[in-house]
Design a protein around this motif. Structure first.
Motif, PDB file in Angstrom:
ATOM      1  N   ASP A  26      26.098  58.262  46.212  1.00 23.74           N
ATOM      2  CA  ASP A  26      27.168  57.626  46.992  1.00 23.74           C
ATOM      3  C   ASP A  26      26.884  57.616  48.495  1.00 23.74           C
ATOM      4  OD1 ASP A  26      27.743  60.317  47.432  1.00 23.74           O
ATOM      5  OD2 ASP A  26      29.712  60.282  46.477  1.00 23.74           O
ATOM      6  N   VAL A  27      26.100  58.590  48.967  1.00 22.84           N
ATOM      7  CA  VAL A  27      25.771  58.610  50.409  1.00 22.84           C
ATOM      8  C   VAL A  27      24.892  57.399  50.739  1.00 22.84           C
ATOM      9  CG1 VAL A  27      24.620  59.909  52.245  1.00 22.84           C
ATOM     10  CG2 VAL A  27      26.023  61.110  50.553  1.00 22.84           C
ATOM     11  N   ALA A  28      23.943  57.104  49.845  1.00 23.34           N
ATOM     12  CA  ALA A  28      23.050  55.954  50.073  1.00 23.34           C
ATOM     13  C   ALA A  28      23.847  54.649  50.027  1.00 23.34           C
ATOM     14  CB  ALA A  28      21.935  55.945  49.032  1.00 23.34           C
ATOM     15  N   VAL A  29      24.770  54.545  49.071  1.00 21.01           N
ATOM     16  CA  VAL A  29      25.591  53.321  48.971  1.00 21.01           C
ATOM     17  C   VAL A  29      26.448  53.177  50.231  1.00 21.01           C
ATOM     18  CG1 VAL A  29      27.498  52.225  47.721  1.00 21.01           C
ATOM     19  CG2 VAL A  29      25.654  53.316  46.442  1.00 21.01           C
ATOM     20  N   SER A  30      27.026  54.289  50.666  1.00 24.99           N
ATOM     21  CA  SER A  30      27.876  54.258  51.859  1.00 24.99           C
ATOM     22  C   SER A  30      27.075  53.792  53.082  1.00 24.99           C
ATOM     23  CB  SER A  30      28.451  55.655  52.080  1.00 24.99           C
ATOM     24  OG  SER A  30      29.094  55.728  53.301  1.00 24.99           O
ATOM     25  N   ARG A  31      25.842  54.251  53.148  1.00 24.64           N
ATOM     26  CA  ARG A  31      24.990  53.861  54.286  1.00 24.64           C
ATOM     27  C   ARG A  31      24.681  52.368  54.230  1.00 24.64           C
ATOM     28  NH1 ARG A  31      20.592  57.473  53.676  1.00 24.64           N
ATOM     29  NH2 ARG A  31      21.932  59.223  54.177  1.00 24.64           N
ATOM     30  N   LYS A  32      24.368  51.893  53.043  1.00 27.29           N
ATOM     31  CA  LYS A  32      24.093  50.450  52.861  1.00 27.29           C
ATOM     32  C   LYS A  32      25.324  49.628  53.236  1.00 27.29           C
ATOM     33  CE  LYS A  32      19.991  49.605  51.093  1.00 27.29           C
ATOM     34  NZ  LYS A  32      19.456  50.541  50.102  1.00 27.29           N
TER      35      LYS A  32
ATOM     36  N   ARG B 182      32.872  42.015  48.162  1.00 31.81           N
ATOM     37  CA  ARG B 182      31.648  41.225  47.903  1.00 31.81           C
ATOM     38  C   ARG B 182      30.444  41.938  48.545  1.00 31.81           C
ATOM     39  NH1 ARG B 182      28.944  37.554  50.647  1.00 31.81           N
ATOM     40  NH2 ARG B 182      30.398  37.612  52.399  1.00 31.81           N
ATOM     41  N   LYS B 183      30.653  42.398  49.767  1.00 30.53           N
ATOM     42  CA  LYS B 183      29.560  43.096  50.467  1.00 30.53           C
ATOM     43  C   LYS B 183      29.271  44.451  49.812  1.00 30.53           C
ATOM     44  CE  LYS B 183      30.264  40.899  54.936  1.00 30.53           C
ATOM     45  NZ  LYS B 183      31.132  40.948  56.116  1.00 30.53           N
ATOM     46  N   LEU B 184      30.330  45.082  49.343  1.00 29.05           N
ATOM     47  CA  LEU B 184      30.142  46.381  48.691  1.00 29.05           C
ATOM     48  C   LEU B 184      29.333  46.206  47.401  1.00 29.05           C
ATOM     49  CD1 LEU B 184      30.964  49.304  49.181  1.00 29.05           C
ATOM     50  CD2 LEU B 184      32.984  48.929  47.777  1.00 29.05           C
ATOM     51  N   ARG B 185      29.611  45.134  46.698  1.00 29.60           N
ATOM     52  CA  ARG B 185      28.859  44.867  45.464  1.00 29.60           C
ATOM     53  C   ARG B 185      27.359  44.754  45.782  1.00 29.60           C
ATOM     54  NH1 ARG B 185      29.803  42.889  40.287  1.00 29.60           N
ATOM     55  NH2 ARG B 185      27.844  42.155  39.444  1.00 29.60           N
ATOM     56  N   MET B 186      27.070  44.026  46.848  1.00 28.50           N
ATOM     57  CA  MET B 186      25.651  43.882  47.235  1.00 28.50           C
ATOM     58  C   MET B 186      25.066  45.248  47.594  1.00 28.50           C
ATOM     59  SD  MET B 186      25.455  40.303  49.325  1.00 28.50           S
ATOM     60  CE  MET B 186      26.675  40.601  50.571  1.00 28.50           C
ATOM     61  N   SER B 187      25.890  46.099  48.219  1.00 29.17           N
ATOM     62  CA  SER B 187      25.399  47.421  48.633  1.00 29.17           C
ATOM     63  C   SER B 187      25.090  48.287  47.412  1.00 29.17           C
ATOM     64  CB  SER B 187      26.425  48.131  49.504  1.00 29.17           C
ATOM     65  OG  SER B 187      26.851  47.307  50.545  1.00 29.17           O
TER      66      SER B 187
END
Ligand SMILES: Cc1ncc(COP(=O)(O)O)c(C=O)c1O
Length: 328
Positions: free
Chosen positions: A272-278, A319-324
């Motif tokens: 989740d840290v990597a996703v949050s950063r993205k 939408r952006k979160l999905r890409m992340s």
């Protein structure tokens, strides 16, 4: 414009005491209200007054990082207690909790998972505190915004022995940049809390306290809450819909009945840290759930706040979160 009482501006303390009695079932007099710079300072002063280095403090797992920080700065030893659908698992505290000095809880709306502590657990926690002489620090940070049921009254209102330190804030119900919060201090502790505040920064800005007093007294505050409750309910619906439509296969929504945030669990094994950063690189603020844990969590997730975004921004954000998540 002059120096004033470390406990706060008296008319503001009157207004807060009245509000808490009427709306949150808090039993207090205005003389027990200490106005603080947000609940963060309330936590920090509580830690300073109540704890000695190495004291053991129960905290919710997962729990609020701001509270953890305040207690750690005071040198406390933090003991995580798991939360389930009824809030913090008090049964875990009781057999092991003899020598703990305090427990930090968010009974109205657990942070971050969003459940309400059951009445049985509230009674158990209170009787533990009375029996062992421990303190309960109740952080009631956003109880105004519940969408279905009425909020349950505060834990403080059930306390006949002065064991509960009740903390509230205007950060959620109004906005965080006000930096105004308060502590309802048990009567015998008022001199110690007042002295700690005086030693820290003397008192909060009288101007903001006076403006907010008028805002409350003239009825704007109650109107604001009513209006924002509708707005946040719409935004929450927009967020839950957007997640279902765009990310239903990736996220599991938890705790969407109240407040201004929800938790979305990620697929097992996702960092989740990597996703949050993205997500941050795409301009989306999504706090990783794992930072709320002391021990490694079994599943990562994101804490999604929806208070400050309209339906269009929410859809675009998901939408952006999905890409992340996909690009992770
Ligand atoms: C559990 C909890 N307590 C308190 C606060 C508010 O802190 P403050 O009043 O210092 O802005 C928050 C804000 O996110 C929170 O989540």
């Amino acid at each position: 414009m002059a120096y004033s009482d470390a406990m706060g501006y008296p008319p503001f303390r009157d207004a807060i005491a009245e509000y808490l009695g009427a709306v949150r079932g808090v039993r207090c007099e205005a003389s027990q209200i200490l106005v603080t710079t947000g609940s963060q300072q309330a936590l920090q002063i509580s830690a300073q007054v109540l704890l000695d280095p190495k004291d053991r403090v129960w905290i919710e797992e997962p729990g609020y990082p701001g509270a953890r920080q305040a207690f750690m700065t005071a040198g406390a030893q933090l003991i995580p207690v798991r939360v389930d659908h009824d809030g913090v698992n008090v049964a875990e505290i009781i057999p092991r909790g003899r020598n703990a000095r305090a427990a930090y809880v968010t009974p109205s709306h657990q942070y971050p998972m969003g459940m309400t502590m059951s009445a049985t657990r509230r009674m158990l926690l209170l009787s533990w505190a009375v029996r062992t002489g421990a303190w309960i620090i109740e952080d009631d940070y956003d109880s105004e915004y519940r969408f279905g049921s009425h909020p349950m009254a505060s834990l403080q209102g059930l306390d006949a022995d002065g064991r509960v330190i009740y903390i509230g804030t205007f950060s959620k119900v109004m906005f965080p940049a006000l930096r105004l919060g308060y502590v309802v201090v048990p009567k015998d502790l008022v001199p110690a809390f007042s002295a700690a505040r005086e030693a820290a920064d003397i008192f909060s800005s009288t101007l903001y306290q006076a403006v907010l007093t008028d805002f409350i007294r003239e009825g704007h505050f109650a109107r604001h809450i009513r209006r924002m409750r509708m707005l946040y309910m719409d935004r929450r619906r927009a967020l839950v819909n957007a997640i279902q439509i765009q990310m239903g296969d990736m996220l599991e929504v938890i705790g969407a009945e109240a407040g201004m945030h929800l938790v979305a669990l990620l697929p097992r094994g996702t960092d989740d840290v990597a996703v949050s950063r993205k997500a941050a690189q795409r301009g989306i603020s999504a706090m990783p759930l794992s930072i709320c844990y002391l021990k490694p969590p079994t599943r990562g997730g994101l804490i999604l706040g929806y208070g400050g975004a309209n339906a269009h921004q929410i859809h675009d954000g998901i939408r952006k979160l999905r890409m992340s998540v996909q690009g992770h």
